[in-house]
Enzyme design. Structure first.
Site, PDB file in Angstrom:
ATOM      1  NE  ARG A 263      -3.310   2.376   2.901  1.00  0.00           N
ATOM      2  CZ  ARG A 263      -4.562   2.676   2.561  1.00  0.00           C
ATOM      3  NH1 ARG A 263      -5.282   1.791   1.910  1.00  0.00           N
ATOM      4  NH2 ARG A 263      -5.087   3.847   2.865  1.00  0.00           N
TER       5      ARG A 263
ATOM      6  NE  ARG B 174      -9.894  -3.591   0.995  1.00  0.00           N
ATOM      7  CZ  ARG B 174      -9.076  -2.642   1.467  1.00  0.00           C
ATOM      8  NH1 ARG B 174      -9.573  -1.491   1.888  1.00  0.00           N
ATOM      9  NH2 ARG B 174      -7.773  -2.839   1.492  1.00  0.00           N
TER      10      ARG B 174
ATOM     11  CG  ASP C  62     -12.775   8.120  -0.835  1.00  0.00           C
ATOM     12  OD1 ASP C  62     -12.663   8.040   0.411  1.00  0.00           O
ATOM     13  OD2 ASP C  62     -11.828   7.907  -1.609  1.00  0.00           O
TER      14      ASP C  62
ATOM     15  CD  GLN D  87     -12.913  -0.228  -0.650  1.00  0.00           C
ATOM     16  OE1 GLN D  87     -12.113  -0.096   0.274  1.00  0.00           O
ATOM     17  NE2 GLN D  87     -14.136  -0.717  -0.473  1.00  0.00           N
TER      18      GLN D  87
ATOM     19  CB  CYS E 291     -13.680   3.150   0.136  1.00  0.00           C
ATOM     20  SG  CYS E 291     -13.208   4.858  -0.123  1.00  0.00           S
TER      21      CYS E 291
ATOM     22  CG  HIS F 242      -8.083   1.082  -3.026  1.00  0.00           C
ATOM     23  ND1 HIS F 242      -7.538  -0.138  -2.685  1.00  0.00           N
ATOM     24  CD2 HIS F 242      -8.587   1.599  -1.861  1.00  0.00           C
ATOM     25  CE1 HIS F 242      -7.685  -0.334  -1.381  1.00  0.00           C
ATOM     26  NE2 HIS F 242      -8.330   0.694  -0.862  1.00  0.00           N
TER      27      HIS F 242
END
Length: 358
Positions: free
Chosen positions: A157, A344, A276, A187, A316, A184
């Site tokens: 990440r 996830r 988000d 996700q 998210c 991402h």
């Protein structure tokens, strides 16, 4: 047995001028040493990249075809049901290790990967920002090569997308993109799984993202270039997603893609309204400015009413309640943000099973 004279060379960084080739030549030479070996060996290490024969990485969603992505989602449902039943006999990662690189911290990414890998029999090692200063203390290509020799899989990440590309290029084990500033993918796989569970399908749905055209949007666009659905990004002018990624999704001709500056019009008929944070990690100095620009893009009950009674709300996380979404919306019965967060782990379990050929 013939003696072999072995000359080993080590390249020296330009930050050490006192160890330059010129300086070394001026020093007194080391005495020559003859060493006897039973066979001829080369002492010059190769810097060439070892081909990743048969190794899969999970870096972009459009690296996979529709069938592969849907199979991963089916596997996620299957393994989730197994874990939920309390069965702990399925341990495909027994004896395997995973290195988890975090230059960008996250609760969900760390816990979901580490817990998932452990539940399936493996051991995960956390490497935080102070453990690996990628590109500063050590080059990414060197980190990839070293970790490949200790581990069966690498998850990273990071901020810069080039870092994940370099890890994938130089690693000899599968690399999973846990997030970059560009995309991402894990996700969106979790999001698709959540939609299948709550809507009954993923294909043919309408997903409306309201907010900044960021890495989440790029991943939705890449998913839309493989699996057909209607995707709309409603964002303020000047905060649209990457134009090349938008064009790529449109050129694929798989899904209907819209970029809008009118959230009220965009959400009509949505199956999912998605939000988000307006200022991601690394953009916090712009937070106050963005709050002004993004006025009218908050997901509140009025906006959800415009979407219609069938619309679910997704985020998210982490959420800034009262900023991009109201507390009322995130706590409403049609909010599925916490099943989404749980998924996830289940989606990532399926991804890890896929890249490890399990």
């Amino acid at each position: 047995m013939a003696a072999i004279s072995c000359h080993c060379y080590r390249s020296v960084g330009s930050d050490k001028p006192y160890l330059s080739a010129h300086a070394l030549r001026r020093r007194a030479p080391f005495p020559a040493v003859s060493v006897s070996f039973p066979r001829r060996v080369s002492c010059v290490a190769s810097s060439a990249v070892t081909p990743k024969v048969g190794v899969k990485d999970f870096v972009h969603l459009d690296d996979f075809d529709k069938d592969s992505l849907l199979k991963m989602l089916d596997r996620a449902i299957e393994v989730k049901a197994l874990l939920k039943s309390g069965d702990r006999t399925f341990r495909p990662f027994e004896g395997k290790t995973m290195a988890m690189i975090f230059t960008k911290p996250s609760m969900r990414t760390r816990v979901s990967f580490e817990t998932g890998f452990t539940l399936l029999g493996g051991h995960a090692t956390y490497l935080g920002p102070d453990d690996i200063q990628m590109g500063k203390r050590e080059e990414t290509r060197d980190i990839a090569r070293v970790l490949s020799r200790y581990n069966d899989i690498i998850m990273a990440r990071v901020f810069a997308h080039q870092d994940i590309l370099d890890l994938a290029k130089y690693s000899t084990v599968p690399v999973i993109n846990g997030l970059t500033d560009y995309n991402h993918p894990c996700q969106i796989m979790a999001d698709a799984l959540t939609m299948i569970e709550h809507i009954g399908r993923f294909e043919g749905t309408k997903v409306v993202y309201v907010g900044d055209g960021n890495n989440i949007v790029h991943s939705w666009l890449l998913m839309a270039s493989v699996i057909p659905f209607h995707f709309v990004c409603a964002c303020p002018k000047g905060f649209e997603p990457d134009a090349k990624t938008v064009e790529k999704a449109r050129q694929a001709g798989i899904s209907k893609i819209e970029i809008s500056n009118d959230p009220k019009e965009a959400v009509k008929g949505a199956d999912v309204v998605y939000s988000d944070v307006w200022a991601s990690m690394g953009q916090k100095e712009e937070a106050e400015y963005r709050r002004q620009v993004f006025q009218g893009f908050q997901v509140n009950q009025n906006l959800m009413d415009m979407a219609g009674s069938k619309a679910f709300f997704m985020h998210c996380l982490p959420a800034e309640r009262g900023v991009e979404v109201t507390d009322e919306v995130i706590e409403a019965p049609n909010s599925i943000v916490f099943p989404q967060a749980e998924n996830r782990m289940h989606a990532q379990n399926a991804i890890m099973l896929h890249v490890l050929g399990k």
